[in-house]
Design an enzyme around this catalytic site. Sequence first.
Site, PDB file in Angstrom:
ATOM      1  CD  GLU A  88      65.390  -4.502 -81.742  1.00 29.86           C
ATOM      2  OE1 GLU A  88      64.983  -3.336 -82.403  1.00 29.86           O
ATOM      3  OE2 GLU A  88      64.860  -5.010 -80.778  1.00 29.86           O
ATOM      4  N   PRO A 132      63.339  -1.675 -72.061  1.00 29.41           N
ATOM      5  CG  PRO A 132      62.065  -2.544 -73.782  1.00 29.41           C
ATOM      6  CD  PRO A 132      62.815  -1.327 -73.392  1.00 29.41           C
ATOM      7  CD  GLN A 170      65.636  -0.618 -85.173  1.00 30.82           C
ATOM      8  OE1 GLN A 170      64.515  -0.466 -85.002  1.00 30.82           O
ATOM      9  NE2 GLN A 170      66.037  -1.743 -85.974  1.00 30.82           N
ATOM     10  CG  HIS A 186      61.596   6.895 -83.698  1.00 27.86           C
ATOM     11  ND1 HIS A 186      60.381   6.889 -83.652  1.00 27.86           N
ATOM     12  CD2 HIS A 186      61.766   5.666 -83.919  1.00 27.86           C
ATOM     13  CE1 HIS A 186      59.611   5.754 -83.820  1.00 27.86           C
ATOM     14  NE2 HIS A 186      60.624   5.016 -84.014  1.00 27.86           N
ATOM     15  CG  ASP A 241      63.753   6.946 -78.192  1.00 28.51           C
ATOM     16  OD1 ASP A 241      62.942   7.881 -77.870  1.00 28.51           O
ATOM     17  OD2 ASP A 241      64.610   6.976 -78.918  1.00 28.51           O
ATOM     18  CG  PHE A 242      63.491   1.149 -79.332  1.00 25.52           C
ATOM     19  CD1 PHE A 242      62.476   2.115 -79.531  1.00 25.52           C
ATOM     20  CD2 PHE A 242      63.716   0.890 -80.906  1.00 25.52           C
ATOM     21  CE1 PHE A 242      61.649   2.499 -80.548  1.00 25.52           C
ATOM     22  CE2 PHE A 242      63.185   1.261 -81.933  1.00 25.52           C
ATOM     23  CZ  PHE A 242      61.926   2.358 -81.919  1.00 25.52           C
ATOM     24  CD  GLU A 251      64.387  -3.351 -78.105  1.00 25.54           C
ATOM     25  OE1 GLU A 251      63.478  -3.839 -77.604  1.00 25.54           O
ATOM     26  OE2 GLU A 251      64.170  -2.807 -79.202  1.00 25.54           O
ATOM     27  CG  LEU A 255      61.339  -5.698 -82.421  1.00 27.72           C
ATOM     28  CD1 LEU A 255      60.432  -5.593 -83.520  1.00 27.72           C
ATOM     29  CD2 LEU A 255      60.888  -5.141 -81.029  1.00 27.72           C
TER      30      LEU A 255
END
Lengths: 327, 463
Positions: free
Chosen positions: A29, A89, A82, A129, A85-86, A60, A58
Amino acid sequence: MPVMDYIEAIRLAMKEEMERDPDVFVLGEDVGVKGGVFTTTKGLQEQFGEARVMDTPLSESAIAGVAIGAAMYGMKPIAEMQYSDFMFPATNQIISEAAKIRYRSNNDWSCPVVIRAPIGGGIFGGLYHSQCPESVFFGTPGLKIVAPYSPADAKGLLTAAIRDPDPVLFFENKKCYRLVTGPVPEGEHVVEIGKSNVLREGDDITVISYSLPLHFALQAAEELQEEGISAHILDLRTLQPLDKEGILAAARRTGKVLIIHEDNKTGGIGAEVSAIIAEEMLYELDAPIRRLCGPDVPAMPINPPGEKFFMLNKDKVLAAMRELALY
Amino acid sequence: MKAATIHEIVMPQLAESVVNATIERWLKQPGDKVSMYEPLCEIITEKVGAEIPSTIEGTLVKLLVGAGETVEVGTPICLIESEAAGEPSVPAAQPPAASGERAAAAPALAGTPAGRPAAAEGMRGRYSPAVLQLSAEHGIDPSAVPGTGAGGRVTRKDILAYAAAGGRPAASQTPAPQAAQAASAAPAAAPQPGAGDRIVEARGPVRSTGLHLTETPRIPSVEIEGQAIPGRGETFIDVTPVRNTIASRMRQSVTEIPHGWMMIEVDVTNLVVLRGKLKDDFRKREGTNLTYLAFFIKAVVNAIKDFPIINSVWAVDKIIVKRDINISLSVGTEDSVVTPVIKNADQKNIAGLAHEIEMLARKTREGKLKLDDVQGGTFTVNNTGSFGAILTQPIINYPQAAIITFESIVKRPVVINDMLAVRSMANICLSLDHRILDGVICGRFLQRVKENLESFNSETHLY
């Protein structure tokens, strides 16, 4: 040796590997036009074009899935999450596909993908984050996990990760990006995956850690030296596979082991390191194995006092080291 | 006794939902005198621009937040020094007090290590696996070894030192643990005061930069920032806060509200005659333009009184009908549109509406709208005729139930009683929230607006 920021070292490793090997490409991203939210990939799209530095939707799961597919087809993708934490998925893709394809295909297929993800808090990022997701992926056979603490290691480990024939999770510490500066060997610099590194020799206590907390430990060791306490500090460098010999050698050195990481205590890397030591060298221990970790609370608080409570710092590390030394 | 006091001015909470604001520009600079309620700076929030008045009289000493920066509500934005009669200045008194505290604290700290837990001597007889193993290897009886660990515990190092010294108490040869032990007293206290500062220093720069470490969110005014991308004929326009607000409101309206649309035409010939007759006189007397819009709003407001459901909000399990009729007026500028509100429009006559329209339009152009000026609208009127449109399909001003437009007045041949006549005609368009309103009620409402407009004639009173 040139001196650079941690983040520059990561960027340089990608740049050099992309120059060296046309199969290496970056996706994630905002990695292209924007150059990444932290500017980790800044300038890469200008140099290598849109086809090799791809801005993705966007998603993952899609980023990891595309990267895994490309890797199975012979490419050398570097997928950027990014924030770590993301990454969740994409967990299914990483754990069920990337980690297992070599085994599942009886060695017919491999998946030389690198997934980069910034970990760690202390940047006023709150719960989305600041996480340290190591323990989620740790313990998944088929994955390699590295977590550098210095610019030189960041460059060397990322280079090794890109060249590795199997999936490697590269956990870079976002607080280190600009906080940590150091010399990086010029030219090709590869740090072998799977080998720990002694950062400091000492006789009273052994500190085993990785990523940001090592800096606290090194600072604390300097101060404790003045008190006559000498600390032996081991950087795990690679979290999976753990360097058992390195861990045992370091633990044997003093018989007093303190394991430090920002990820929370329960089920963290420290639990496994501790178990290895307990299994292999109980009779050489001079004190209970100690762990200093993030608290078992669900998330990094966004309020500054809460964040301070959650985060490790030099004082907390120093207190734990002194206490163990005096045991 | 006169004493100067420094006061922090903080970003005030302008509305419940406003959590931060951007300083657009400073109206005062350090050194300037400011009086009570004098505007210090202009700010932009998600909702509106505003001026921040000074809450104190004095001299502006320092700006803490630069123009273009966005800060949270409650953040100090500048320092103002006031001349205030008062007790001996507080700052002067503080240092001694503070150092006194420190002095008091120091002995306390120094005291603790002395009383260091002479702890449970119970540890004396507890041997770790390492101690037992090394004792066995070297043939040492651990109980004979002086322990330097916690509670007199014999440590691994004690055994090694003992063995190295040939089975004698090896105090002199074991500097490390001894020193550690000795030092443990002092350091237990010493590092505390200073250590905290050092770590703060280390984390300082990263901490202040927020999430995306490299970028201080920069809010531009309105200018286009050309950013040439090699090989592409494009420029990027930074999205201003106003643009962003418009975008999100418009999208919210279009995605949440099922829009219906209808149009009627109105014969405003009599109104044109009426206005032509009154406007010059009105201008002289009132100093304000007598616009068609004032008549139109009057006609709309009177129609809403007859059909209150038009003045409502969809609340999922109910429909909220608003008692006050507050007309949001779409006012466009070159690059944005805002909807200042004429409060209680039903209580104003045509002259009053004309004044209000002019005042709001002026404030909009000058960027002087207060938050209060844009809140509370219940129904929106858009004078699309002002930019020459004859037919538009407006987007409802969320969360209202409908929006009406008044299109250009054009002269057209019209058939009246089977005869052709040249009449001044205008279209009126209505977008409606089809969850609340249907064709019949809206048709009747528009008919009522039409009747009201057509009934203006030379007998109509402005006051």
